[in-house]
Scaffold this motif. Structure first.
Motif, PDB file in Angstrom:
ATOM      1  N   VAL A   1      34.891  42.962  25.718  1.00 34.31           N
ATOM      2  CA  VAL A   1      33.971  42.279  26.820  1.00 34.31           C
ATOM      3  C   VAL A   1      34.728  40.948  27.166  1.00 34.31           C
ATOM      4  N   LYS A   2      35.172  41.025  28.377  1.00 35.17           N
ATOM      5  CA  LYS A   2      36.057  39.814  28.787  1.00 35.17           C
ATOM      6  C   LYS A   2      35.620  39.470  30.334  1.00 35.17           C
ATOM      7  N   ARG A   3      35.258  38.260  30.433  1.00 36.83           N
ATOM      8  CA  ARG A   3      34.855  37.978  31.921  1.00 36.83           C
ATOM      9  C   ARG A   3      36.079  37.095  32.635  1.00 36.83           C
ATOM     10  N   ALA A   4      37.135  36.602  31.917  1.00 34.81           N
ATOM     11  CA  ALA A   4      37.841  36.146  32.537  1.00 34.81           C
ATOM     12  C   ALA A   4      38.907  35.417  31.586  1.00 34.81           C
ATOM     13  N   SER A   5      40.251  35.178  32.118  1.00 31.44           N
ATOM     14  CA  SER A   5      41.045  34.805  31.077  1.00 31.44           C
ATOM     15  C   SER A   5      42.029  33.545  31.693  1.00 31.44           C
ATOM     16  N   PRO A   6      42.790  32.805  31.032  1.00 29.51           N
ATOM     17  CA  PRO A   6      43.691  31.671  31.689  1.00 29.51           C
ATOM     18  C   PRO A   6      44.503  32.324  32.585  1.00 29.51           C
ATOM     19  N   SER A   7      45.181  33.254  32.126  1.00 29.46           N
ATOM     20  CA  SER A   7      46.184  33.816  33.027  1.00 29.46           C
ATOM     21  C   SER A   7      45.970  34.739  34.087  1.00 29.46           C
ATOM     22  N   ARG A   8      44.758  35.412  34.068  1.00 25.15           N
ATOM     23  CA  ARG A   8      44.315  36.329  35.170  1.00 25.15           C
ATOM     24  C   ARG A   8      42.967  35.772  35.876  1.00 25.15           C
ATOM     25  N   GLY A   9      42.253  34.511  35.390  1.00 25.50           N
ATOM     26  CA  GLY A   9      41.270  34.284  36.281  1.00 25.50           C
ATOM     27  C   GLY A   9      39.917  34.786  36.012  1.00 25.50           C
ATOM     28  N   THR A  10      39.408  34.830  36.979  1.00 25.38           N
ATOM     29  CA  THR A  10      37.750  35.816  36.668  1.00 25.38           C
ATOM     30  C   THR A  10      38.206  37.273  36.739  1.00 25.38           C
ATOM     31  N   LEU A  11      37.661  37.952  36.059  1.00 26.93           N
ATOM     32  CA  LEU A  11      37.962  39.526  36.006  1.00 26.93           C
ATOM     33  C   LEU A  11      36.519  40.206  36.516  1.00 26.93           C
ATOM     34  N   ALA A  12      35.315  39.854  35.781  1.00 27.83           N
ATOM     35  CA  ALA A  12      34.252  40.192  36.069  1.00 27.83           C
ATOM     36  C   ALA A  12      32.897  39.411  35.755  1.00 27.83           C
ATOM     37  N   GLU A  13      31.928  39.885  36.468  1.00 26.43           N
ATOM     38  CA  GLU A  13      30.552  38.872  36.164  1.00 26.43           C
ATOM     39  C   GLU A  13      29.780  39.252  34.657  1.00 26.43           C
ATOM     40  N   ILE A  14      29.590  40.378  34.411  1.00 22.36           N
ATOM     41  CA  ILE A  14      29.522  40.792  32.968  1.00 22.36           C
ATOM     42  C   ILE A  14      27.932  39.961  32.565  1.00 22.36           C
ATOM     43  N   SER A  15      27.043  40.239  33.544  1.00 20.07           N
ATOM     44  CA  SER A  15      25.871  39.464  32.977  1.00 20.07           C
ATOM     45  C   SER A  15      24.859  40.154  31.804  1.00 20.07           C
ATOM     46  N   ASP A  16      25.322  41.291  31.574  1.00 16.05           N
ATOM     47  CA  ASP A  16      24.589  42.012  30.193  1.00 16.05           C
ATOM     48  C   ASP A  16      25.760  42.572  29.690  1.00 16.05           C
ATOM     49  N   PRO A  17      26.242  41.887  28.667  1.00 19.78           N
ATOM     50  CA  PRO A  17      27.431  42.035  27.672  1.00 19.78           C
ATOM     51  C   PRO A  17      26.789  43.267  26.889  1.00 19.78           C
ATOM     52  N   ALA A  18      25.715  43.480  26.585  1.00 17.67           N
ATOM     53  CA  ALA A  18      25.144  44.285  25.446  1.00 17.67           C
ATOM     54  C   ALA A  18      25.161  45.821  26.291  1.00 17.67           C
ATOM     55  N   ALA A  19      24.824  45.625  27.737  1.00 18.81           N
ATOM     56  CA  ALA A  19      24.880  46.839  28.144  1.00 18.81           C
ATOM     57  C   ALA A  19      26.278  47.494  28.441  1.00 18.81           C
ATOM     58  N   LEU A  20      27.165  46.709  28.562  1.00 17.63           N
ATOM     59  CA  LEU A  20      28.734  46.932  28.905  1.00 17.63           C
ATOM     60  C   LEU A  20      28.953  47.546  27.493  1.00 17.63           C
ATOM     61  N   ALA A  21      28.871  46.908  26.344  1.00 17.86           N
ATOM     62  CA  ALA A  21      29.166  47.470  25.153  1.00 17.86           C
ATOM     63  C   ALA A  21      28.454  48.759  24.789  1.00 17.86           C
ATOM     64  N   VAL A  22      27.344  48.965  25.176  1.00 18.11           N
ATOM     65  CA  VAL A  22      26.690  50.303  25.035  1.00 18.11           C
ATOM     66  C   VAL A  22      27.668  51.493  25.916  1.00 18.11           C
TER      67      VAL A  22
END
Ligand SMILES: O=P(O)(O)OC[C@@H](O)[C@@H](O)c1c[nH]c2ccccc12
Length: 256
Positions: free
Chosen positions: A54-75
């Motif tokens: 579950v990864k929204r952003a990173s210093p090397s790639r900037g913003t990747l995805a919104e992910i407003s509901d991390p639990a739903a993504l994990a499911v």
């Protein structure tokens, strides 16, 4: 960059500690239901296993995805066949939080990894208190004594450390502290350069009996197959899953 990330994470932990003292986090950690046996879940099998991140952003790639509901993504990850879920809890550059981890923990039954820049016991206790079964320890960020004592604490709490390396010397340091789960990160956390061949060059140094995890730089199923052929028991994937349909992508990746 790595020392900056660690310093930021430690300073954020010090801030949290003002309102949630060490003893409070410790008792919350000890009150949790026992950690899931992650080593068993990730043990070598006739198929590659995946840790989905579950990864929204990173210093090397900037913003990747919104992910407003991390639990739903994990499911979705669990449904797609992930053997464990990694949750970035670093807030400054990866835009994660311990709350994300707690939500994910409540929603899935596979092991959950706290992915952060960990340098002191307080952060390990926070991980367990939030329900983590695994904790990332980055060899390059820690001196050997600290690496050893954090790994011991992780074990005492019933959790498993994913000990992350980026060179032969770091693999040896991981093995020296008795790591049972060793990751090779294709990305150099100081320069952010990617080297997808690094795992293949280091895999032989990791003895059988130790689970081998290839981290980063997986975009396609061919990349998963490449890591598998080089000896990976487990592949850790973030960006490719948060920027594509997670279930379809996992299904494809697990079919190699
Ligand atoms: O998004 P990718 O390229 O699939 O990479 C995932 C994971 O390996 C990466 O997020 C990572 C590996 N080690 C880390 C240490 C800290 C923060 C992040 C990481």
């Amino acid at each position: 960059m790595l020392s900056e990330l660690l310093a930021g994470a430690l300073s954020d932990a010090a801030e949290r500690r003002l309102t949630r003292p060490f003893a409070a986090v410790e008792s919350a950690a000890l009150d949790r239901a026992p950690a899931i046996d992650a080593l068993h879940a990730l043990s070598p099998a006739d198929r590659v296993k995946i840790i989905a991140e579950v990864k929204r952003a990173s210093p090397s790639r900037g913003t990747l995805a919104e992910i407003s509901d991390p639990a739903a993504l994990a499911v979705s990850y669990e449904f797609g066949g992930a053997s464990a879920i990694s949750v970035l809890t670093e807030g400054r550059r990866f835009l994660g939080s311990l709350a994300d981890l707690e939500q994910v923990r409540a929603a899935v039954s596979v092991p959950v990894l706290r992915k952060d820049f960990i340098g002191e016991p307080y952060q390990v206790l926070e991980a367990r208190a939030a329900g983590a079964d695994l904790v990332l320890l980055i060899v390059a960020a820690l001196d050997q004594a600290t690496l050893g004592s954090l790994q011991t604490l992780v074990r005492e709490l019933g959790m498993t450390a994913l000990v992350e390396t980026h060179s032969a010397e770091e693999v040896d340091r991981a093995l020296d502290v008795g790591a049972s789960l060793v990751g090779v990160n294709a990305r150099n956390l100081s320069t952010f350069e990617l080297d997808q061949e690094l795992f293949g060059r280091l895999a032989d140094r990791i003895p059988s009996g130790v689970v081998r995890v290839a981290e980063s730089a997986v975009k396609t199923a061919a990349d998963v197959a490449h890591y598998r052929a080089a000896g990976a028991d487990v592949v850790l994937v973030g960006e490719a899953l948060v920027t594509n349909d997670p279930i379809l992508t996992l299904t494809e990746f697990l079919a190699v």
